[in-house]
Design an enzyme around this catalytic site. Structure first.
Site, PDB file in Angstrom:
ATOM      1  N   THR A 155      -0.866   7.670  -0.979  1.00  0.00           N
ATOM      2  CA  THR A 155      -2.015   7.256  -1.635  1.00  0.00           C
ATOM      3  C   THR A 155      -2.892   6.365  -0.813  1.00  0.00           C
ATOM      4  O   THR A 155      -4.277   6.172  -1.240  1.00  0.00           O
ATOM      5  CB  THR A 155      -1.985   7.186  -3.193  1.00  0.00           C
ATOM      6  OG1 THR A 155      -1.250   5.714  -3.242  1.00  0.00           O
ATOM      7  CG2 THR A 155      -0.964   7.989  -3.902  1.00  0.00           C
ATOM      8  N   ASP A 161       5.011  -5.658   9.246  1.00  0.00           N
ATOM      9  CA  ASP A 161       6.250  -5.268  10.305  1.00  0.00           C
ATOM     10  C   ASP A 161       6.035  -6.341  11.598  1.00  0.00           C
ATOM     11  O   ASP A 161       7.189  -6.884  11.915  1.00  0.00           O
ATOM     12  CB  ASP A 161       5.943  -3.900  10.446  1.00  0.00           C
ATOM     13  CG  ASP A 161       6.649  -2.956   9.374  1.00  0.00           C
ATOM     14  OD1 ASP A 161       7.220  -3.465   8.657  1.00  0.00           O
ATOM     15  OD2 ASP A 161       6.401  -1.629   9.707  1.00  0.00           O
ATOM     16  N   ARG A 217       0.880  -1.104   0.140  1.00  0.00           N
ATOM     17  CA  ARG A 217       0.025   0.080   0.083  1.00  0.00           C
ATOM     18  C   ARG A 217       0.788   1.364  -0.056  1.00  0.00           C
ATOM     19  O   ARG A 217       1.568   1.411   1.061  1.00  0.00           O
ATOM     20  CB  ARG A 217      -0.925  -0.136   1.363  1.00  0.00           C
ATOM     21  CG  ARG A 217      -2.281   0.304   1.193  1.00  0.00           C
ATOM     22  CD  ARG A 217      -3.155  -0.032   2.189  1.00  0.00           C
ATOM     23  NE  ARG A 217      -2.630   0.665   3.453  1.00  0.00           N
ATOM     24  CZ  ARG A 217      -3.404   1.228   4.383  1.00  0.00           C
ATOM     25  NH1 ARG A 217      -4.620   1.128   4.356  1.00  0.00           N
ATOM     26  NH2 ARG A 217      -2.969   1.576   5.465  1.00  0.00           N
TER      27      ARG A 217
HETATM   28  C1  PRP Z   1      -1.154  -4.368   4.361  1.00  0.00           C
HETATM   29  C2  PRP Z   1      -2.127  -5.557   4.420  1.00  0.00           C
HETATM   30  C3  PRP Z   1      -2.789  -5.654   3.314  1.00  0.00           C
HETATM   31  C4  PRP Z   1      -3.126  -4.126   2.950  1.00  0.00           C
HETATM   32  C5  PRP Z   1      -4.390  -3.712   3.495  1.00  0.00           C
HETATM   33  O1  PRP Z   1       0.092  -4.497   3.383  1.00  0.00           O
HETATM   34  O2  PRP Z   1      -1.157  -6.764   4.576  1.00  0.00           O
HETATM   35  O3  PRP Z   1      -2.115  -6.158   1.992  1.00  0.00           O
HETATM   36  O4  PRP Z   1      -1.782  -3.410   3.981  1.00  0.00           O
HETATM   37  O5  PRP Z   1      -4.833  -2.596   3.332  1.00  0.00           O
HETATM   38  P1  PRP Z   1      -5.985  -2.077   2.104  1.00  0.00           P
HETATM   39  O6  PRP Z   1      -7.063  -2.980   2.654  1.00  0.00           O
HETATM   40  O7  PRP Z   1      -5.993  -0.657   2.588  1.00  0.00           O
HETATM   41  O8  PRP Z   1      -5.381  -2.259   0.801  1.00  0.00           O
HETATM   42  P2  PRP Z   1       1.102  -3.476   3.284  1.00  0.00           P
HETATM   43  O9  PRP Z   1       0.964  -2.637   2.343  1.00  0.00           O
HETATM   44  O10 PRP Z   1       1.490  -3.236   4.745  1.00  0.00           O
HETATM   45  O11 PRP Z   1       2.427  -4.407   2.823  1.00  0.00           O
HETATM   46  P3  PRP Z   1       3.136  -5.755   3.464  1.00  0.00           P
HETATM   47  O12 PRP Z   1       2.217  -6.768   3.539  1.00  0.00           O
HETATM   48  O13 PRP Z   1       4.245  -5.846   2.555  1.00  0.00           O
HETATM   49  O14 PRP Z   1       3.828  -5.092   4.701  1.00  0.00           O
HETATM   50  N1  URA Z   2      -2.319  -2.581   6.562  1.00  0.00           N
HETATM   51  C1  URA Z   2      -2.039  -3.086   7.812  1.00  0.00           C
HETATM   52  O1  URA Z   2      -0.811  -3.930   8.141  1.00  0.00           O
HETATM   53  N2  URA Z   2      -2.620  -2.720   9.048  1.00  0.00           N
HETATM   54  C2  URA Z   2      -3.534  -1.785   8.809  1.00  0.00           C
HETATM   55  O2  URA Z   2      -4.289  -1.615   9.898  1.00  0.00           O
HETATM   56  C3  URA Z   2      -3.982  -1.259   7.626  1.00  0.00           C
HETATM   57  C4  URA Z   2      -3.386  -1.757   6.401  1.00  0.00           C
END
Ligand code: PRP
Ligand code: URA
Length: 214
Positions: free
Chosen positions: A110, A205, A106
């Site tokens: 944005t 994380d 994400r």
């Molecule tokens: C997190 C989570 C989802 C997304 C959810 O991933 O694991 O994939 O955010 O958010 P959304 O519903 O608003 O799209 P992140 O972007 O933190 O990536 P990561 O898994 O690499 O940490």
């Molecule tokens: N992605 C995460 O890992 N946590 C949240 O709360 C939202 C998006």
């Protein structure tokens, strides 16, 4: 308010206890992973609850009888990174499940998903595709992943997540009303940074022991 018919929120004392561990900002990585493993196993068990079975005969030491095998091919698709934390729960029950990968993060400004990797097995047209990701926040990542899998031919998709926000559920239901959601908790809302409240913070994380601010 979202439609509760396509959302299965699993209530279980083990989940309630383990969600508390996951939410606690002082939980260390090892304890976090153990709790995640237990919850995702319960979610996987429930996500597989009503899959179809094929009969087969089995010879016991006493006589031949009717047995069962899982009918649909199961393909699990984690949304990287954090979705990797739920894959073992599915393969615990379906050891021959094939695993596709969708890399998405994400964008911090944005809040929209950005794709960076894709590797999906052939033949998902006839498979039950289980998309796994611990967090359903705005629903942007889930909806993009589901739309992509449909464009590759997937017809039966279920989405499994630990924590969901009503906003994300609503978005999935609007864009993909055929996709059921299996979750351990429907939380209150999103905050201004589009994090789930109360949530557990950044799932990736916390699973991998990284921090974007570290
Ligand atoms: C997190 C989570 C989802 C997304 C959810 O991933 O694991 O994939 O955010 O958010 P959304 O519903 O608003 O799209 P992140 O972007 O933190 O990536 P990561 O898994 O690499 O940490
Ligand atoms: N992605 C995460 O890992 N946590 C949240 O709360 C939202 C998006």
């Amino acid at each position: 308010m979202f439609n509760k018919e396509t959302v299965l929120e699993i209530n279980h004392p083990v989940i309630a206890r383990d969600l508390t561990t996951l939410r606690d900002k002082n939980t260390n990585t090892a304890t976090f992973r153990l709790a995640l493993g237990r919850i995702s196993t319960i979610l996987a068990y429930n996500a597989l609850m009503n899959i179809s079975l094929r009969t087969k005969s089995v010879q016991t030491p006493i006589q031949e009888t009717i047995g069962y095998e899982i009918e649909p091919e199961i393909v699990v698709v984690p949304i990287l990174r954090a979705g990797l934390g739920l894959v073992d729960a599915i393969t615990t029950f379906v050891p021959d499940a094939r695993v596709g990968h969708l890399g998405m993060y994400r964008d911090e400004v944005t809040k929209k998903p950005v794709d960076y990797y894709v590797n999906i097995p052939n033949g998902i047209e006839n498979a039950l595709v289980l998309v796994v990701d611990p967090m359903l926040a705005t629903g942007g990542s889930a909806c993009d992943a589901i739309a992509f899998l449909k464009s590759k031919g997937a017809k039966e998709i279920r989405f499994i997540c630990l924590i969901s926000a009503p906003e994300g559920i609503q978005k999935v239901q609007n864009e993909h009303p055929d996709v059921s959601i299996i979750t351990a908790a429907v939380d209150e809302k999103l905050n201004d940074d589009k994090y789930i409240v109360p949530g557990l913070g950044d799932a990736g994380d916390r699973i991998f022991g990284t921090s974007r601010n570290a």
